[in-house]
Scaffold this active site. Sequence first.
Site, mmCIF file in Angstrom:
data_model
loop_
_atom_site.group_PDB
_atom_site.id
_atom_site.type_symbol
_atom_site.label_atom_id
_atom_site.label_comp_id
_atom_site.label_asym_id
_atom_site.label_seq_id
_atom_site.Cartn_x
_atom_site.Cartn_y
_atom_site.Cartn_z
ATOM 1 N N ASP A 169 0.667 -1.931 11.517
ATOM 2 C CA ASP A 169 -0.305 -2.269 12.568
ATOM 3 C C ASP A 169 -1.263 -3.390 12.141
ATOM 4 O O ASP A 169 -1.417 -3.687 10.955
ATOM 5 C CB ASP A 169 -1.168 -1.033 12.887
ATOM 6 C CG ASP A 169 -0.390 0.023 13.632
ATOM 7 O OD1 ASP A 169 0.853 -0.078 13.675
ATOM 8 O OD2 ASP A 169 -1.019 0.952 14.166
ATOM 9 N N HIS A 315 -0.384 -0.596 7.477
ATOM 10 C CA HIS A 315 -1.028 -1.818 7.973
ATOM 11 C C HIS A 315 -0.655 -2.983 7.054
ATOM 12 O O HIS A 315 -0.944 -2.912 5.853
ATOM 13 C CB HIS A 315 -2.553 -1.640 8.000
ATOM 14 C CG HIS A 315 -2.988 -0.507 8.893
ATOM 15 N ND1 HIS A 315 -2.908 0.812 8.499
ATOM 16 C CD2 HIS A 315 -3.473 -0.503 10.150
ATOM 17 C CE1 HIS A 315 -3.341 1.570 9.489
ATOM 18 N NE2 HIS A 315 -3.690 0.813 10.504
HETATM 19 NI NI NI Z 1 -4.850 -0.481 14.535
#
Ligand code: NI
Length: 362
Positions: A169, A315
């Site tokens: 993400d 991430h």
């Molecule tokens: Ni996010």
Amino acid sequence: MKSNNSIPIHRQKKRSSRNWLTLCLALLCVLAVGLGTLSVYAVLTLHEQRHVSEVQAQQITDLEKQLQDVQSDLSLAQDALTQKQTELEQKQAALEAEQAAASSSLAEKDKTIQEQEKTISELKEQIAKKGTGTTASKTTKKTTANTVNSSTKEWNKYEKQKIVALTFDDGPGPYTERLLDGLKERGVRATFFVLGSRVNDYPDLLRRMDKEGHEIGNHSQNHKQLTKLSAAGIKSEMSACATRVKKIVGHEPTVMRCPYGSYNKKVCNYAKGKGIPIVHWDVDTLDWKNKNADTILKLAFSKDGISDGSIVLMHDIHSPTVDATFRMVDKLKKQGYVFVTTSELLHARHSKVEAGKVYYEG
Ligand code: NI
């Protein structure tokens, strides 16, 4: 006999006593002068010393006052700091509690919905079997409208394999290229939930993701909490990202993920309108928090960690995440896992994938 030149004895005595007296007086005078000088000197010295000590005492008093002032200022500042720290800690605890409560209630609600949907589909099947013609055809129509393009690809090939979807993400970012290199080297495909505000800085990386078989998901334009927005706000936040992605790779994102995993009916309706599912996760590596490859791996391989059909949240904007991913991939490969995109995972594990529905795993 009596001499004429001789001085009478009583006179001689008188002169001698006068001499003594003079001498004594002179001595007394000298003594007095000496004593006087000494006492003047002593008085002066004492006065000077008293003056000096008075000045010093004053200086000490001033310094003590200053010290007291500084000390009281310091203690005030320390008190204020302690208070602020306590407030911050309280706020953080409240926020964490709120977040935990929200996510657990969301998960519970989602489970209930899934169960209800299961019951409904079972009932529908039963009705269809009983041969009530009109109801059955209506059901079929509805299912087709909400189902994501499951017929176009061969999803079944993963049926008998252990599969996992790695998701990244908040990118693209400065470490995404290294991640793509390592994934390519290992023949692994993943899903990137990108932010619209970042894609224009990395158009080549976005094209590369698409070309190398990774899936591109919509993670909104500015990472706003969608549940705080109106339906129009949600649309504008999500569409801005979708439009930018389409401009770069030629098509819109095929899945979406809500910032903070936070969604409501309005968010689901947006996804439904776009014909895409909402893909969240069942394994959270907390990589954004710990920024440590060992911790990421520990969580990924813990008791509640990766299993068949897992969706792993990471991430690609943190360098340790990239290191952890490579180690994770190597270990999972040894355990026989096959790496798929989120769409592949959903279609392989669900008989139908519904637009607007939130999925946490395969
Ligand atoms: Ni996010």
